[in-house]
Design a protein around this motif. Structure first.
Motif, PDB file in Angstrom:
ATOM      1  N   LYS A 124       0.893  -0.982  -0.223  1.00 39.48           N
ATOM      2  CA  LYS A 124       0.020   0.061   0.200  1.00 39.48           C
ATOM      3  C   LYS A 124       0.790   1.238  -0.055  1.00 39.48           C
ATOM      4  N   ALA A 125       2.101   1.129   0.901  1.00 36.69           N
ATOM      5  CA  ALA A 125       2.854   2.505   0.685  1.00 36.69           C
ATOM      6  C   ALA A 125       3.603   2.574  -0.471  1.00 36.69           C
ATOM      7  N   GLN A 127       2.111   1.748  -3.428  1.00 35.37           N
ATOM      8  CA  GLN A 127       0.960   2.046  -4.251  1.00 35.37           C
ATOM      9  C   GLN A 127       0.730   3.614  -4.060  1.00 35.37           C
ATOM     10  N   ASP A 128       0.880   3.969  -2.683  1.00 32.74           N
ATOM     11  CA  ASP A 128       0.625   5.458  -2.315  1.00 32.74           C
ATOM     12  C   ASP A 128       1.660   6.205  -2.821  1.00 32.74           C
ATOM     13  N   GLU A 129       2.987   5.761  -2.819  1.00 35.43           N
ATOM     14  CA  GLU A 129       4.116   6.646  -3.436  1.00 35.43           C
ATOM     15  C   GLU A 129       3.865   6.507  -4.859  1.00 35.43           C
ATOM     16  N   THR A 131       1.140   6.567  -6.624  1.00 38.26           N
ATOM     17  CA  THR A 131       0.182   7.583  -6.959  1.00 38.26           C
ATOM     18  C   THR A 131       0.326   9.039  -6.562  1.00 38.26           C
ATOM     19  N   MET A 132       1.298   9.330  -5.636  1.00 38.20           N
ATOM     20  CA  MET A 132       1.792  10.557  -5.509  1.00 38.20           C
ATOM     21  C   MET A 132       2.745  11.090  -6.683  1.00 38.20           C
ATOM     22  N   GLU A 135       0.533  11.745  -9.566  1.00 40.33           N
ATOM     23  CA  GLU A 135       0.198  13.193  -9.281  1.00 40.33           C
ATOM     24  C   GLU A 135       0.992  14.170  -9.702  1.00 40.33           C
TER      25      GLU A 135
END
Length: 382
Positions: A124-125, A127-129, A131-132, A135
């Motif tokens: 998840k980390a 994936q979040d990274e 995503t960031m 973005e």
């Protein structure tokens, strides 16, 4: 063999990286493997015999018993046999994301449920990274796109200003000379003492001629700006050029040789607008040879286009001026507004054609006009 199978199963449970929990129909934990202890921080003794909801954060903790009861009564699975991402809670109260896959095991006195849990915190980390980063990348792309659009708009504005400068300079030149002549004649008429009637008439006629020249400049510029949309249709370009050439007066020392093939394909253009183009080109070729020469009309074609060439045996175009001959109000003639080729280029662009200028290897200039071939019925070129 039975004991061997149990030994293998025990070995798998003991060494599995994923947490494996076995619960009964009431949600009571029957057994856990070592990975479960590592993952949740509870000892085996703290978990076995207690409800599995102890490993869940709110609100799943409060809802789990109802979920399990509903499945046992209805058989409608929400997670069993499906697997999904849920939240777990460690002994220290911290929640973490995990993937849970549940399977049902029928036993003699009912059924058990085995849950295989994988900690996906790192996933998840990542994936979040990602995503960031996406973005940030999208933001950078938008920013660069905006910067490019701004630069393009600025460049276009500069080009427009440069073109405006060229056009305004040409207009000033074309209008200032007639205005000076008008001003001179007006000054004479206002200040001359008892001028002769023929002198008055001479200056009035001069003023009339100069005003007509100014009006012609404005009319020509207006024609360029308000060029109507072409009325496109099939056109026999050979017949069109021949009819135009027949209407243009030539000195006796100028020959016009038509070498256009008789079987040339028809083109798909506005014939009335195209006639303006070839009239300008033939006249230019004539004017380029004040001492006489030859004008040649040639043509070739392929599957998509017809290429018409108007060439002459004059002195040609100075190489440094070749790139400017299509500019509005640019001319190498002593007399003339320099709008003929600019108008011709605008007409051809509206009719899907092109025009280019070059010098021949021997002598003289050659202008090549490319036109789209028309297809009967749908007007598609090709």
């Amino acid at each position: 063999m039975k004991h061997a199978g149990e030994a293998v199963l025990t070995a798998i449970l003991e060494t599995a990286v994923d947490a494996i929990i076995l619960i009964d129909q009431q949600g009571i934990i029957r057994s856990v493997n070592p990975a479960t202890v590592t993952m949740f921080g509870f000892s085996k003794e703290e978990m076995v015999g207690n409800n599995v909801k102890m490993l869940m954060p709110s609100p799943d903790r409060e809802r789990h018993d109802q979920y399990l009861q509903n499945y046992c009564q209805t058989g409608v699975a929400k997670i069993i046999g499906i697997g999904r991402e849920v939240a777990g809670q460690r002994k220290d109260g911290t929640a973490f994301p995990m993937h849970l896959a549940v399977s049902e095991i029928p036993v003699q006195d009912g059924r058990l449920f085995a849950g295989i849990i994988r900690d996906i915190t790192a996933l998840k980390a990542a994936q979040d990274e990602l995503t960031m980063l996406n973005e940030d990348l999208e933001r950078m792309v938008r920013q660069r796109t905006d910067e490019l659009r701004a630069a393009q708009a600025e460049l276009l504005q500069q080009e427009r200003l440069a073109t405006l400068g060229q056009v305004s300079g040409g207009i000033a030149h074309e209008i200032r000379n007639p205005l000076n002549a008008v001003k001179t004649s007006a000054y004479y008429l206002l200040n001359a003492n008892s001028p002769a009637p023929e002198k008055v008439r001479e200056h009035l006629e001069r003023i009339d001629r100069q005003v007509t020249l100014i009006d012609n400049v404005i009319t020509a510029l207006t024609d360029v700006a308000r060029m109507p949309e072409p009325t496109v249709g099939r056109c026999d370009v050979h017949a069109l050029v021949a009819s135009i050439a027949a209407t243009i007066s030539m000195d006796v020392n100028i020959k016009l040789i038509d070498r256009i093939p008789s079987n040339l394909p028809t083109v798909h253009v506005d014939a009335n607008q195209l006639s303006i183009v070839f009239r300008n080109l033939i006249r230019n070729a004539r004017d380029a040879m004040p001492k006489g020469g030859t004008i040649f009309l040639d043509a070739t074609s392929d599957e998509r286009t017809v290429s018409m060439r108007v060439s002459d045996t004059g002195p040609g175009i100075p190489p440094e001026l070749l790139s400017r001959v299509m500019e509005p109000l640019f001319t190498t003639k002593a007399r003339g507004m320099g709008l003929g080729l600019a108008i011709s280029k605008a007409i051809l662009q509206r009719n899907g054609g092109t025009i280019s200028a070059d010098n021949q290897s021997g002598s003289g200039a050659v202008f090549t006009v490319t036109l789209p071939i028309g297809v009967i019925g749908d007007g598609v070129a090709g």
